[in-house]
Design an enzyme around this catalytic site. Sequence first.
Site, PDB file in Angstrom:
ATOM      1  N   CYS A  67       1.000  -1.108   0.225  1.00  0.00           N
ATOM      2  CA  CYS A  67       0.198  -0.085  -0.135  1.00  0.00           C
ATOM      3  C   CYS A  67       0.711   1.225   0.033  1.00  0.00           C
ATOM      4  O   CYS A  67       0.603   2.389  -0.341  1.00  0.00           O
ATOM      5  CB  CYS A  67      -0.985   0.069   0.937  1.00  0.00           C
ATOM      6  SG  CYS A  67      -2.454  -1.049   1.063  1.00  0.00           S
ATOM      7  N   ARG A 150      -7.824  -4.613  -2.872  1.00  0.00           N
ATOM      8  CA  ARG A 150      -7.441  -3.762  -4.372  1.00  0.00           C
ATOM      9  C   ARG A 150      -8.355  -2.834  -4.678  1.00  0.00           C
ATOM     10  O   ARG A 150      -8.258  -3.982  -6.263  1.00  0.00           O
ATOM     11  CB  ARG A 150      -6.231  -3.643  -4.463  1.00  0.00           C
ATOM     12  CG  ARG A 150      -5.238  -3.855  -3.352  1.00  0.00           C
ATOM     13  CD  ARG A 150      -3.590  -3.852  -3.813  1.00  0.00           C
ATOM     14  NE  ARG A 150      -2.997  -4.763  -2.697  1.00  0.00           N
ATOM     15  CZ  ARG A 150      -2.457  -3.866  -1.704  1.00  0.00           C
ATOM     16  NH1 ARG A 150      -2.288  -2.619  -1.884  1.00  0.00           N
ATOM     17  NH2 ARG A 150      -1.802  -4.098  -1.392  1.00  0.00           N
TER      18      ARG A 150
HETATM   19  C1  BEZ Z   1       0.677  -4.774   1.984  1.00  0.00           C
HETATM   20  O1  BEZ Z   1       1.791  -4.321   2.335  1.00  0.00           O
HETATM   21  O2  BEZ Z   1      -0.364  -3.561   1.223  1.00  0.00           O
HETATM   22  C2  BEZ Z   1      -0.369  -6.038   2.189  1.00  0.00           C
HETATM   23  C3  BEZ Z   1       0.380  -7.181   1.897  1.00  0.00           C
HETATM   24  C4  BEZ Z   1      -0.571  -8.151   2.316  1.00  0.00           C
HETATM   25  C5  BEZ Z   1      -1.438  -8.303   2.902  1.00  0.00           C
HETATM   26  C6  BEZ Z   1      -2.284  -6.515   3.241  1.00  0.00           C
HETATM   27  C7  BEZ Z   1      -1.805  -5.644   2.872  1.00  0.00           C
END
Ligand code: BEZ
Length: 250
Positions: A67, A150
């Site tokens: 993110c 997402r």
């Molecule tokens: C992230 O790195 O944004 C992420 C990865 C796995 C689950 C939720 C967020």
Amino acid sequence: MRGRKIFSINFKIKKMEENQVFAMPRIGDKAPEFKAVTTQGEINFPADYKGSWVILFSHPADFTPVCTSEFMTFASLESKFNEANCKLVGLSVDGLYSHIAWLRTIKEKIEYKGMKNVEVTFPLIEDITMEVAKKYGMMMPGESNTKAVRAVFVIDPAGVIRTIIYYPLSLGRNFDELYRVVIALQTADEFKIATPADWRPGDDVIVPPAGSCGVAKDRMEGKEDMKCYDWFFCTKKLDKDTVLDRILKK
Ligand code: BEZ
């Protein structure tokens, strides 16, 4: 006996919660309305965005690496989207103070792929109640019960959903593609054409199908200024400057 009955009811409720089906807006639907608190103040969606294209997108959680890479990329490209009359609005099911702290950390501490001091100036919605996330089908219990996937909703100036793209938690989005989608949708509207696979401004575009046997015949006989692969599949030139001048100067 009474204890067993309560256990059984609780078990059924839990199962129902696990199998909850959330609304999934569809392409062509009016964007569901909501009011929300964001890092840029309150918004009334989509009314506040009338006349603009909007990308409404969700991310799973603040202070997570994928993110963070996405927010830095999106913030760096914000002016490019704005030039195409497209505004950005983010959302996660975190609270406002988490959002503020995360965006401050990004600006003050994170340097990534040549991007640093990145200020996220587009609104990031707090949605701890998951009200908006559920309305937009951003919660996918098979992927996570506690985090939005997402999701990307491209909404036009009349508030109609024009494109929906979903990615799982582990997969960061391709922002070139999101920009391509916005430009391709606007080009389709402006020039009344469709865009073929992998289209980019400057590539040939697809003209509407022949509406009569006569037109099909004319096209196949080369009487129209287009290239026909068959009577139902004809393209014409549309140069890059014509596309970008019309869209970016609107
Ligand atoms: C992230 O790195 O944004 C992420 C990865 C796995 C689950 C939720 C967020």
